[in-house]
Design an enzyme around this catalytic site. Structure first.
Site, mmCIF file in Angstrom:
data_model
loop_
_atom_site.group_PDB
_atom_site.id
_atom_site.type_symbol
_atom_site.label_atom_id
_atom_site.label_comp_id
_atom_site.label_asym_id
_atom_site.label_seq_id
_atom_site.Cartn_x
_atom_site.Cartn_y
_atom_site.Cartn_z
ATOM 1 N N ASP A 144 118.224 25.178 43.561
ATOM 2 C CA ASP A 144 117.130 24.261 43.217
ATOM 3 C C ASP A 144 116.946 24.175 41.703
ATOM 4 O O ASP A 144 116.763 23.092 41.147
ATOM 5 C CB ASP A 144 115.818 24.730 43.851
ATOM 6 C CG ASP A 144 115.885 24.805 45.357
ATOM 7 O OD1 ASP A 144 116.619 23.998 45.953
ATOM 8 O OD2 ASP A 144 115.204 25.667 45.936
ATOM 9 N N HIS B 163 109.401 29.377 51.093
ATOM 10 C CA HIS B 163 110.213 28.562 50.185
ATOM 11 C C HIS B 163 110.376 27.136 50.712
ATOM 12 O O HIS B 163 110.127 26.157 49.988
ATOM 13 C CB HIS B 163 111.581 29.226 50.016
ATOM 14 C CG HIS B 163 112.465 28.553 49.022
ATOM 15 N ND1 HIS B 163 112.625 29.012 47.735
ATOM 16 C CD2 HIS B 163 113.256 27.449 49.122
ATOM 17 C CE1 HIS B 163 113.465 28.213 47.086
ATOM 18 N NE2 HIS B 163 113.869 27.263 47.911
ATOM 19 N N GLU B 164 110.771 27.005 51.978
ATOM 20 C CA GLU B 164 111.030 25.677 52.547
ATOM 21 C C GLU B 164 109.744 24.869 52.737
ATOM 22 O O GLU B 164 109.723 23.658 52.504
ATOM 23 C CB GLU B 164 111.781 25.806 53.870
ATOM 24 C CG GLU B 164 113.173 26.415 53.752
ATOM 25 C CD GLU B 164 114.066 25.688 52.773
ATOM 26 O OE1 GLU B 164 113.899 24.463 52.600
ATOM 27 O OE2 GLU B 164 114.935 26.345 52.172
#
Length: 289
Positions: free
Chosen positions: A165, A88-89
């Site tokens: 997000d 994800h990051e």
């Protein structure tokens, strides 16, 4: 912010490596109270480490504490969750760092914080900006959605980690359409009145001044903008899939600016040399303090 930092650090012994200009640059959006907390936290950290002076690293670590909370030492992620957070990051970071108009990335970490995040990507603006172009906002949308795009490409299933997000991307897309006049379909019109009134706990700061038909059109435009940028984020990550996989396999819980710069340089000179995205890639060595 630089002047504010100078005031708050006046009675504190600073190390020779301290550069308040770079700290001021990194703390865009912070108010005076945030900067005061940052300096106080840095001083406390120096004492805990047995030092009589505050270093640049103390200030940087304290900045992260102010914006993301302290390290949550008792939080232990399982291997599956670590892998999902890492994908994800890295998805956020690569989309931003390798796209023209994206902000340089200075750190990627999957260390849980007390504010609730299981990991985050830290950006360092190269200059102070007060205006944003449409393309810069679209790039910001792609970066916000890059985490979910990474999950979609690499995992058997998606998870709840992208909720914030998605919320931020939706809010940004709505502002582009209703406030900034960046929709060709809806034109240069402001939708919604900012009355800034609160009565009995209800916020009427965004009272609709348009029809249900227009409301439906706004929703359609928001979905169109968000999904277009999401699909672009997926396509971009597919182009660099092999390097993407190698980046997430780095065993450290935190990747710093130097490592990020080397990864980006390698991607720039190899994987994207014949890519359809090569003309949009913007590599900058300015990823560290």
């Amino acid at each position: 912010r630089l002047d504010t930092l100078k005031v708050h650090t006046k009675k504190i012994r600073l190390g020779e490596d301290v550069d308040l200009q770079k700290i001021a640059q990194a703390t865009a959006g912070c108010v005076g109270a945030d900067l005061a907390n940052l300096v106080n936290e840095a001083a406390l950290r120096a004492v805990r480490m047995g030092r009589s002076v505050v270093t640049q690293d103390d200030l940087l670590q304290s900045f992260e504490t102010v914006i993301a909370g302290a390290v949550k030492k008792n939080a232990v992620l399982g291997e599956m969750e670590k892998r999902m957070v890492a994908y994800h990051e890295v998805g956020h970071a690569l989309v931003s760092a390798l796209t023209k108009d994206g902000m340089p990335v200075t750190k990627i970490t999957i260390v849980p914080r007390t504010e609730g995040s299981l990991g985050y990507t830290l950006y360092l603006p190269e200059e102070e900006k007060f205006l944003s172009t449409k393309e810069e906002l679209l790039t910001q949308l792609r970066s916000l959605l890059g985490g979910r795009a990474a999950e979609q490409l690499t995992q058997d299933d998606i998870c709840t980690g992208a909720s914030n997000d998605i919320q931020r991307a939706t809010e940004l897309a709505r502002k582009m359409i209703t406030k900034f006049g960046m929709s060709e379909r809806l034109g240069l019109v402001t939708y919604g009145n900012d009355n800034n009134e609160v009565f009995l706990g209800r916020d009427f700061s965004s009272t609709p001044n348009y029809s249900e038909k227009t409301s439906a059109a706004i929703d359609e435009e928001i979905e169109k903008i968000v999904m277009t940028q999401y699909n672009k984020a997926i396509s971009f990550q597919e182009e660099i899939h092999s390097i993407f996989q190698k980046t997430t396999q780095i065993t450290a819980n935190t990747i710093t600016a130097i490592t990020i710069s080397l990864i980006l340089f390698f991607i720039k000179t190899t994987s994207l040399s014949n890519s359809s995205f090569s003309n949009s890639v913007c590599f900058s060595p300015k990823h560290s303090f």
